[in-house]
Design a protein around this motif. Sequence first.
Motif, PDB file in Angstrom:
ATOM      1  N   THR A 196       5.029   3.794  -8.482  1.00 15.75           N
ATOM      2  CA  THR A 196       4.791   5.212  -8.228  1.00 15.75           C
ATOM      3  C   THR A 196       4.810   5.570  -6.748  1.00 15.75           C
ATOM      4  O   THR A 196       4.925   6.742  -6.406  1.00 15.75           O
ATOM      5  N   GLU A 197       4.697   4.594  -5.853  1.00 16.10           N
ATOM      6  CA  GLU A 197       4.733   4.820  -4.411  1.00 16.10           C
ATOM      7  C   GLU A 197       5.712   3.838  -3.775  1.00 16.10           C
ATOM      8  O   GLU A 197       5.306   2.898  -3.093  1.00 16.10           O
ATOM      9  N   PRO A 198       7.008   4.034  -4.000  1.00 13.06           N
ATOM     10  CA  PRO A 198       7.988   3.038  -3.556  1.00 13.06           C
ATOM     11  C   PRO A 198       8.169   3.031  -2.046  1.00 13.06           C
ATOM     12  O   PRO A 198       8.213   4.075  -1.402  1.00 13.06           O
ATOM     13  N   SER A 199       8.268   1.836  -1.493  1.00 16.40           N
ATOM     14  CA  SER A 199       8.657   1.663  -0.096  1.00 16.40           C
ATOM     15  C   SER A 199      10.160   1.432  -0.051  1.00 16.40           C
ATOM     16  O   SER A 199      10.859   1.514  -1.065  1.00 16.40           O
ATOM     17  N   LEU A 200      10.682   1.146   1.132  1.00 20.47           N
ATOM     18  CA  LEU A 200      12.118   0.923   1.259  1.00 20.47           C
ATOM     19  C   LEU A 200      12.562  -0.296   0.453  1.00 20.47           C
ATOM     20  O   LEU A 200      13.636  -0.283  -0.153  1.00 20.47           O
ATOM     21  N   GLY A 201      11.750  -1.329   0.430  1.00 17.13           N
ATOM     22  CA  GLY A 201      12.103  -2.516  -0.328  1.00 17.13           C
ATOM     23  C   GLY A 201      12.192  -2.249  -1.819  1.00 17.13           C
ATOM     24  O   GLY A 201      13.090  -2.749  -2.508  1.00 17.13           O
ATOM     25  N   LEU A 202      11.279  -1.447  -2.339  1.00 24.26           N
ATOM     26  CA  LEU A 202      11.307  -1.121  -3.762  1.00 24.26           C
ATOM     27  C   LEU A 202      12.464  -0.191  -4.093  1.00 24.26           C
ATOM     28  O   LEU A 202      13.057  -0.278  -5.184  1.00 24.26           O
ATOM     29  N   LEU A 203      12.811   0.712  -3.182  1.00 25.78           N
ATOM     30  CA  LEU A 203      13.974   1.565  -3.396  1.00 25.78           C
ATOM     31  C   LEU A 203      15.253   0.734  -3.470  1.00 25.78           C
ATOM     32  O   LEU A 203      16.145   1.026  -4.277  1.00 25.78           O
ATOM     33  N   LEU A 224      12.468   8.807   3.355  1.00 25.82           N
ATOM     34  CA  LEU A 224      11.485   9.245   4.346  1.00 25.82           C
ATOM     35  C   LEU A 224      10.061   8.917   3.895  1.00 25.82           C
ATOM     36  O   LEU A 224       9.242   8.452   4.694  1.00 25.82           O
ATOM     37  N   TYR A 225       9.763   9.133   2.627  1.00 29.30           N
ATOM     38  CA  TYR A 225       8.432   8.783   2.134  1.00 29.30           C
ATOM     39  C   TYR A 225       8.242   7.264   2.105  1.00 29.30           C
ATOM     40  O   TYR A 225       7.152   6.763   2.400  1.00 29.30           O
ATOM     41  N   GLY A 226       9.289   6.543   1.732  1.00 32.66           N
ATOM     42  CA  GLY A 226       9.197   5.082   1.741  1.00 32.66           C
ATOM     43  C   GLY A 226       9.058   4.522   3.137  1.00 32.66           C
ATOM     44  O   GLY A 226       8.398   3.502   3.363  1.00 32.66           O
ATOM     45  N   LEU A 227       9.681   5.216   4.102  1.00 35.01           N
ATOM     46  CA  LEU A 227       9.543   4.794   5.494  1.00 35.01           C
ATOM     47  C   LEU A 227       8.102   4.938   5.964  1.00 35.01           C
ATOM     48  O   LEU A 227       7.621   4.130   6.773  1.00 35.01           O
ATOM     49  N   ARG A 228       7.407   5.949   5.496  1.00 36.93           N
ATOM     50  CA  ARG A 228       5.988   6.118   5.841  1.00 36.93           C
ATOM     51  C   ARG A 228       5.183   4.907   5.392  1.00 36.93           C
ATOM     52  O   ARG A 228       4.344   4.385   6.127  1.00 36.93           O
ATOM     53  N   ILE A 229       5.440   4.441   4.179  1.00 34.76           N
ATOM     54  CA  ILE A 229       4.695   3.293   3.650  1.00 34.76           C
ATOM     55  C   ILE A 229       5.078   2.021   4.392  1.00 34.76           C
ATOM     56  O   ILE A 229       4.209   1.234   4.809  1.00 34.76           O
ATOM     57  N   SER A 230       6.367   1.795   4.577  1.00 28.00           N
ATOM     58  CA  SER A 230       6.814   0.555   5.229  1.00 28.00           C
ATOM     59  C   SER A 230       6.306   0.466   6.663  1.00 28.00           C
ATOM     60  O   SER A 230       5.747  -0.568   7.080  1.00 28.00           O
ATOM     61  N   VAL A 231       6.486   1.541   7.439  1.00 31.20           N
ATOM     62  CA  VAL A 231       6.032   1.529   8.825  1.00 31.20           C
ATOM     63  C   VAL A 231       4.506   1.517   8.890  1.00 31.20           C
ATOM     64  O   VAL A 231       3.916   0.839   9.745  1.00 31.20           O
ATOM     65  N   GLY A 232       3.845   2.255   8.002  1.00 27.52           N
ATOM     66  CA  GLY A 232       2.383   2.261   7.992  1.00 27.52           C
ATOM     67  C   GLY A 232       1.809   0.878   7.712  1.00 27.52           C
ATOM     68  O   GLY A 232       0.862   0.441   8.375  1.00 27.52           O
ATOM     69  N   ILE A 233       2.391   0.189   6.735  1.00 28.03           N
ATOM     70  CA  ILE A 233       1.931  -1.170   6.432  1.00 28.03           C
ATOM     71  C   ILE A 233       2.217  -2.103   7.605  1.00 28.03           C
ATOM     72  O   ILE A 233       1.379  -2.932   7.981  1.00 28.03           O
ATOM     73  N   GLY A 234       3.407  -1.976   8.209  1.00 31.24           N
ATOM     74  CA  GLY A 234       3.750  -2.852   9.325  1.00 31.24           C
ATOM     75  C   GLY A 234       2.860  -2.644  10.532  1.00 31.24           C
ATOM     76  O   GLY A 234       2.330  -3.608  11.103  1.00 31.24           O
TER      77      GLY A 234
END
Length: 322
Positions: free
Chosen positions: A268-275, A116-126
Amino acid sequence: MSEVSVNKTTPMTQQEVRAKVAALSAFQPPRRESPWRAVLRGFLASRTAMFGLAVAALLMIAAVAAPLLTPQNPYDLMQLDVLDARLPPGTANGLGTYTYWLGTDGQGRDLYSGILYGLRISVGIGVGSALLAGVIGTLVGLLAAYAGGKVDALLMRLADLVLSFPSILVSMLILAYLGKGIFNVMATLVVLEWAYYARTARGQALVERQKEYVEAARGLGVSGWRIMVRHILPNCLPPLLVIGMLQIARAITLEATLSFLGLGVPVTEPSLGLLISNGYQFLLSGEYWISFYPGVALVVVIVAINMVGDRLRDVMNPRWQK
């Protein structure tokens, strides 16, 4: 002398006059459906598009409300326990306060919280990179179409230069120079995406530039900038909206690829790709969940966004409306 017959019309009674007036007032010509209403009606008619929109909206709401829906902040190192590393799904944490429903990764990070936290980063960047690239590319395309001549040639050759190189190669070169970071990844995606908007906006603006309402605005002394923004731009929005929706999915995919290669967001702030990258080395050793569940989340959000984008492309096609 021949008799001339004169047709005399009998006067209408008061009741007949009222009835005719009521009938005329009740008659209304059929209203023409607005283009945006037709687009909305066509979009709502597709169950696939509505399902994709519902899934994408649900995932985005869950990502925004991640602090309220997750038992752990995966970005807070004080909440991670190395002893809980690589636990299978359904295992309770060391203190027994909550359960790792999707298991943990190699750092003891709860995968449900991390997704869920990684989704925030991925969608936010997109979304952020698509919006910024859309604004820049649209302005460049409108300027090229309205100015023409050398300005048009220079801007379009620059766009061709950007589109001629492989996206992953250019992004790797830029991030190798800038370094890791969310804003660096967004800047890289903007550099790679603005040319798509510029090409689309220019092609649409060239068509609108030849229409009569533009000539009428020029005749009234309206400035060129006002004509571009107030008159031409609104008629260029439908294809740009389609490009924007598809570019969001493309940006999420590219960010996940860069993070998987270790060039995207920091550890320290993983997105879905890093996970996904964190569990790649354990994928064939039985600890499949570390990469599997983030991969499923990534595929679901990309497919849902593409469903919406494909339907928008269909309903905003003039041939479909006919």
